[in-house]
Motif scaffolding. Structure first.
Motif, PDB file in Angstrom:
ATOM      1  N   TYR A  86      47.538  44.882  45.165  1.00 45.54           N
ATOM      2  CA  TYR A  86      48.422  44.269  44.171  1.00 45.54           C
ATOM      3  C   TYR A  86      47.746  44.347  42.803  1.00 45.54           C
ATOM      4  O   TYR A  86      46.584  43.970  42.653  1.00 45.54           O
ATOM      5  CB  TYR A  86      48.681  42.790  44.485  1.00 45.54           C
ATOM      6  N   MET A  87      48.504  44.816  41.806  1.00 45.55           N
ATOM      7  CA  MET A  87      47.951  44.930  40.470  1.00 45.55           C
ATOM      8  C   MET A  87      48.730  44.031  39.514  1.00 45.55           C
ATOM      9  O   MET A  87      49.965  44.028  39.514  1.00 45.55           O
ATOM     10  CB  MET A  87      48.017  46.386  39.999  1.00 45.55           C
ATOM     11  N   LYS A  88      48.013  43.265  38.708  1.00 43.46           N
ATOM     12  CA  LYS A  88      48.671  42.406  37.711  1.00 43.46           C
ATOM     13  C   LYS A  88      47.714  42.170  36.548  1.00 43.46           C
ATOM     14  O   LYS A  88      46.494  42.388  36.664  1.00 43.46           O
ATOM     15  CB  LYS A  88      49.104  41.075  38.328  1.00 43.46           C
ATOM     16  N   GLU A  89      48.289  41.730  35.452  1.00 46.37           N
ATOM     17  CA  GLU A  89      47.488  41.411  34.265  1.00 46.37           C
ATOM     18  C   GLU A  89      47.104  39.942  34.305  1.00 46.37           C
ATOM     19  O   GLU A  89      47.899  39.086  34.706  1.00 46.37           O
ATOM     20  CB  GLU A  89      48.306  41.718  33.002  1.00 46.37           C
ATOM     21  N   SER A  97      44.057  42.842  43.558  1.00 43.99           N
ATOM     22  CA  SER A  97      43.826  42.191  44.850  1.00 43.99           C
ATOM     23  C   SER A  97      44.002  43.237  45.945  1.00 43.99           C
ATOM     24  O   SER A  97      44.949  44.020  45.903  1.00 43.99           O
ATOM     25  CB  SER A  97      44.827  41.046  45.073  1.00 43.99           C
ATOM     26  N   VAL A  98      43.094  43.231  46.896  1.00 37.49           N
ATOM     27  CA  VAL A  98      43.136  44.195  47.996  1.00 37.49           C
ATOM     28  C   VAL A  98      43.112  43.418  49.312  1.00 37.49           C
ATOM     29  O   VAL A  98      42.238  42.576  49.522  1.00 37.49           O
ATOM     30  CB  VAL A  98      41.939  45.167  47.940  1.00 37.49           C
ATOM     31  N   TYR A 113      39.372  41.769  42.379  1.00 41.49           N
ATOM     32  CA  TYR A 113      38.496  42.431  41.417  1.00 41.49           C
ATOM     33  C   TYR A 113      39.122  42.306  40.032  1.00 41.49           C
ATOM     34  O   TYR A 113      40.320  42.527  39.867  1.00 41.49           O
ATOM     35  CB  TYR A 113      38.337  43.916  41.765  1.00 41.49           C
ATOM     36  N   LEU A 114      38.320  41.975  39.055  1.00 40.46           N
ATOM     37  CA  LEU A 114      38.792  41.851  37.677  1.00 40.46           C
ATOM     38  C   LEU A 114      38.199  42.988  36.853  1.00 40.46           C
ATOM     39  O   LEU A 114      36.976  43.167  36.816  1.00 40.46           O
ATOM     40  CB  LEU A 114      38.371  40.494  37.101  1.00 40.46           C
ATOM     41  N   GLN A 122      37.253  53.266  39.866  1.00 38.90           N
ATOM     42  CA  GLN A 122      36.851  51.995  40.486  1.00 38.90           C
ATOM     43  C   GLN A 122      37.845  51.599  41.577  1.00 38.90           C
ATOM     44  O   GLN A 122      37.460  51.117  42.642  1.00 38.90           O
ATOM     45  CB  GLN A 122      36.762  50.898  39.416  1.00 38.90           C
ATOM     46  N   LEU A 123      39.149  51.833  41.320  1.00 45.57           N
ATOM     47  CA  LEU A 123      40.175  51.549  42.322  1.00 45.57           C
ATOM     48  C   LEU A 123      39.956  52.413  43.564  1.00 45.57           C
ATOM     49  O   LEU A 123      40.012  51.927  44.700  1.00 45.57           O
ATOM     50  CB  LEU A 123      41.567  51.814  41.750  1.00 45.57           C
ATOM     51  N   TYR A 124      39.674  53.712  43.354  1.00 43.90           N
ATOM     52  CA  TYR A 124      39.482  54.617  44.482  1.00 43.90           C
ATOM     53  C   TYR A 124      38.213  54.258  45.261  1.00 43.90           C
ATOM     54  O   TYR A 124      38.162  54.422  46.488  1.00 43.90           O
ATOM     55  CB  TYR A 124      39.448  56.067  43.996  1.00 43.90           C
TER      56      TYR A 124
END
Length: 335
Positions: A86-89, A97-98, A113-114, A122-124
């Motif tokens: 999940y990706m959010k600002e 969030s993973v 992760y922030l 970094q996501l990968y």
């Protein structure tokens, strides 16, 4: 042709046993035969196949009516896992969030992760970390504040995501299917899935994030309606002349804008319900304002309008539900 038909029937029967086992968790072969309406001989063969795959395992023996004790089988909900992102600002930074989820929608592990700025590598690296920990992960679902068209993110409030071909990059690197979904579409899917909503209902979810334009998800006929290039629900393009990015909107202006948006989408879709995800005004201000607006601008029908502050929970529940659906077997097409 006959062999193809035989294979298809076997596949249907196997999936029937699989779905029943998922639902009841434990069962004996006679119980499965009764629940699936299949013969005991057929069930014996299918149970052996699922057991050999590791999708079910032997559990305990239970007494039967005067006969030999019957062996119980238990469904292995960890047979296939999903990695849901999940990706959010959050306060000007990217919060990712993973979660690792099993077939029972049970979260096995979750990390946050922030990032000061969105960093694809970094996501990968995060994805690789979780795939190493959980080799049974068979699908990746990613919820984003935007929309992917033909694999490329073409609409997003977050500039760092624009133009990223996330699906093909991740599929190429990790060899797993990837599903990317818009956050509002996922949230309204989660809202409806949690409530086991009647598929005949049309339910809209409208999300008003801080400092970003609103977005809308359309849940119709038991699924999200996306329109051409997935652009259904991009209500920020309504001709309302509002600066959602910078304007510090007072409550009266906000409520008036929401009323206009509801009137516009109601005229086109006539939904049963509209879920408003926002935390700017409460029911004490909204209810009388909406009633007064309806009196000034009467329409033949109005939806039930529901104020919600559960966007993140619905977003996460919806992403888990949608990603797990990707793990459901698709019947082969035989010619």
């Amino acid at each position: 042709m006959k062999k193809a038909n035989t294979n298809l029937i076997k596949e249907i029967n196997l999936n029937n046993v699989r779905q029943v086992m998922k639902r009841v968790e434990t069962a004996t072969k006679p119980q499965l035969a009764s629940l699936t309406k299949l013969s005991v001989v057929t069930v014996n063969s299918l149970v052996k196949e699922l057991h050999d795959l590791g999708e079910i395992f032997e559990d305990e023996t239970v007494p039967s009516n005067g006969g030999r004790p019957a062996l119980t089988y238990r469904y292995n909900y960890d047979f296939s896992l999903a990695l849901v992102i999940y990706m959010k600002e959050k306060q000007g930074q990217e919060l990712i969030s993973v979660a690792v989820v099993n077939l029972e929608d049970h979260i096995l592990q979750k990390e946050e992760y922030l990032m000061p700025v969105f960093d694809r590598q970094q996501l990968y690296d995060m994805i690789e970390h979780f795939l190493t920990l959980y080799p049974s992960i068979k699908v990746i679902g990613i919820g984003i504040p935007g929309q992917a068209v033909n694999g490329e993110i073409t609409v997003s409030a977050h500039q760092a995501l624009m133009g990223v071909r996330m699906i093909e990059e991740i599929e190429t690197q990790f060899g797993l299917p990837v599903m990317v979904e818009n956050d509002v579409n996922a949230a309204i899917s989660g809202y409806c899935a949690k409530r086991d909503m009647d598929d005949t209902q049309c339910v809209l979810g409208i999300y008003f994030p801080a400092r970003y334009p609103p977005g809308m998800g359309i849940y119709l006929d038991g699924k999200v309606f996306k329109g051409k290039k997935g652009m259904a629900g991009e209500i920020k393009f309504l001709p309302m002349d509002l600066d959602w990015y910078h304007e510090k909107m007072d409550k009266e202006t906000f409520v008036g804008s929401v009323c206009q948006i509801i009137q516009s989408v109601n005229a086109v879709l006539a939904p049963d319900k509209i879920v408003l995800y926002q935390d700017r005004v409460g029911a004490d201000l909204w209810n009388p304002a909406w009633e007064a607006y309806r009196n000034r601008k009467p329409m033949p029908s109005y939806p039930e309008v529901i104020l919600q502050e559960t966007f993140q929970q619905d977003f996460e529940a919806g992403m888990r539900w949608l990603t797990l659906k990707e793990l459901e077997p698709v019947l082969s097409h035989f010619n």
